[in-house]
Scaffold this motif. Structure first.
Motif, short mmCIF file in Angstrom:
data_model
loop_
_atom_site.label_atom_id
_atom_site.label_comp_id
_atom_site.label_asym_id
_atom_site.label_seq_id
_atom_site.Cartn_x
_atom_site.Cartn_y
_atom_site.Cartn_z
N GLU A 26 35.25 43.27 40.76
CA GLU A 26 36.43 42.65 41.36
C GLU A 26 37.68 42.85 40.53
N LYS A 106 41.13 36.64 43.95
CA LYS A 106 40.01 37.53 43.61
C LYS A 106 39.84 38.53 44.73
N SER A 108 37.48 41.43 45.80
CA SER A 108 36.19 42.07 45.55
C SER A 108 36.26 43.55 45.89
#
Length: 122
Positions: A26, A106, A108
């Protein structure tokens, strides 16, 4: 006491300060956006562009009844910043949290972007 009356009514537009770091799985973007609630923040993905927006709320409700503002340095702020994200990011796996003035996004990476071990044959 006679002071010059100053008041900024239009928000000052600024780019939030960011830190970006990554692992094999990530990319994490941390943006400093103090003075907001999570309801004041917008996060939008359009094509390869991820845009962060936020706006502080300016309110005269904090001024006690019967008082007049004669000087104000804390003006309304509008945060906006756009990032280009690569094809390795899985657009269906983007997560955001806001805590203590920091927006943490975040992103990914897709399975195709993960490192793969290649076996060496004899």
């Amino acid at each position: 006491m006679a002071l010059v009356k100053q008041r900024q009514t239009e928000p000052k537009v600024i780019q939030p300060l960011v830190n970006i770091h990554e692992t094999d799985k990530e990319v994490v973007l941390e943006a400093e956006m103090t003075g907001l609630t999570k309801e004041d923040i917008g996060l939008e993905l359009k094509g390869n562009e991820l845009t962060i927006k936020g706006k502080t709320r300016e309110s005269d409700e904090t001024i006690p009844k019967g008082y007049t503002v004669i000087h104000r340095e804390r003006c309304p702020l509008e945060y906006i910043r756009t990032f280009t994200i690569g094809d390795e990011i899985d657009r269906s796996k983007i997560d955001a949290q806001y805590e203590n003035g920091i927006l943490r996004v975040k992103l990914s990476k897709s399975d195709e972007a993960q490192p793969k071990r290649i076996e060496i044959k004899e």
